[in-house]
Design an enzyme around this catalytic site. Sequence first.
Site, PDB file in Angstrom:
ATOM      1  N   LYS A 108       0.851  -1.185   0.000  1.00  0.00           N
ATOM      2  CA  LYS A 108       0.000   0.000   0.000  1.00  0.00           C
ATOM      3  C   LYS A 108       0.889   1.239   0.000  1.00  0.00           C
ATOM      4  O   LYS A 108       1.624   1.476   0.957  1.00  0.00           O
ATOM      5  CB  LYS A 108      -0.922   0.007   1.221  1.00  0.00           C
ATOM      6  N   THR A 139      -7.404  -4.759   6.635  1.00  0.00           N
ATOM      7  CA  THR A 139      -6.856  -5.992   7.202  1.00  0.00           C
ATOM      8  C   THR A 139      -5.668  -5.692   8.105  1.00  0.00           C
ATOM      9  O   THR A 139      -4.752  -4.972   7.710  1.00  0.00           O
ATOM     10  CB  THR A 139      -6.372  -6.945   6.092  1.00  0.00           C
ATOM     11  N   ALA A 141      -2.632  -7.831   9.954  1.00  0.00           N
ATOM     12  CA  ALA A 141      -1.992  -9.123   9.712  1.00  0.00           C
ATOM     13  C   ALA A 141      -2.308 -10.146  10.799  1.00  0.00           C
ATOM     14  O   ALA A 141      -2.582 -11.317  10.505  1.00  0.00           O
ATOM     15  CB  ALA A 141      -0.483  -8.929   9.587  1.00  0.00           C
ATOM     16  N   LYS A 193      -4.952   6.452   2.794  1.00  0.00           N
ATOM     17  CA  LYS A 193      -5.538   6.247   4.126  1.00  0.00           C
ATOM     18  C   LYS A 193      -4.474   6.246   5.212  1.00  0.00           C
ATOM     19  O   LYS A 193      -4.749   6.625   6.361  1.00  0.00           O
ATOM     20  CB  LYS A 193      -6.370   4.964   4.145  1.00  0.00           C
ATOM     21  N   ILE A 281       8.259  -0.105  10.033  1.00  0.00           N
ATOM     22  CA  ILE A 281       8.069   0.928   9.011  1.00  0.00           C
ATOM     23  C   ILE A 281       6.686   1.550   9.141  1.00  0.00           C
ATOM     24  O   ILE A 281       5.677   0.840   9.234  1.00  0.00           O
ATOM     25  CB  ILE A 281       8.267   0.335   7.611  1.00  0.00           C
TER      26      ILE A 281
END
Length: 340
Positions: A108, A139, A141, A193, A281
Amino acid sequence: MHAVSMTIIGAGSYGTALAIVLARNGHHVLLWGYNPQHIRELQEYRCNQAFLPDVQFPDNLCPEDSLETAIKASRNILIAVPSHVFHQVLYNIRPYLDQHSRIIWATKGLEHGTGRLLQEVAREILGDKIPLAVFSGPTFAKELAIGLPTAITIAASDTEFSEELQQLFHFDKSFRVYKNSDMIGVQLGGAVKNVIAIGAGISDGMGFGANARIALITRGLAEISRLGIAMGAELSTFMGMTGLGDLVLTCTDNQSRNRRFGMLLGQGVDIEEAKKQIDQIVEGYLNTKEVHMLAQRIRVEMPITEQIYHVLYCGKSVSEAANALLSRQLKDEMYDTVRF
């Protein structure tokens, strides 16, 4: 004939979670990561102790330390790496692709330094013939890996490819997959987003409350939609999983690194210390610069994104940014939708 249903490039939390879902669905999956020591640990412990320590790998999920072996084993290559290395990963895998290869990504973001869509990057490096697809949606993880109910969206360069991927990933017990033909919109929703989520975190960190958070999410959705329409996306895409769904999830749940990063900034923690505390990150930090660059290039007004950019890269304080947003000229709520 390829013996493996899917090779996943990127053995972080999200790549591992997707590999687990596919393997639970009965598919043979290879999982490759750039760190050989990490891959050896995955092979030895049969779980990703660094990111998902409580989830054991199914027997048909095989960590692989050879990039060449991993790419040549399957026609379906799914890339789940941070956006700033996406470009390099494509270059690295290109020598091992063949005429049957197909590329999917769950990354993303926009290209580091240019603000280009990852679809444009893939076409430039891999050419026009290779089928492309993107996964995106609300989502986390960990929830995906432990089998909690989750829904996601796939957009592909052709209908047959998207339908095949939909069947490959769909798992009746926990994982629902939707199709969408709008690759531009699906990519932009997932990228922008993260920027808005930093803003939501800043708002909460400053103690502004629920009203301000929801106002920021709503106006953030308007910014995403405005940018998307200018880029040729469909407005309806931003009302779905990859727009509204992913935005609300990332802005409201503390599993989101972007939200937590913003909260630290709102509490007065400096940028470098906030990144250090998150210890992974923060895609929104990297992508704020690219989204701001893209918005300026195509002349789309994105006031929330602009203020977050000034906080992260121009030394503006969070209180100054908040005041700048609250003191903007009064507008019609739909001014930025009907103008297109």
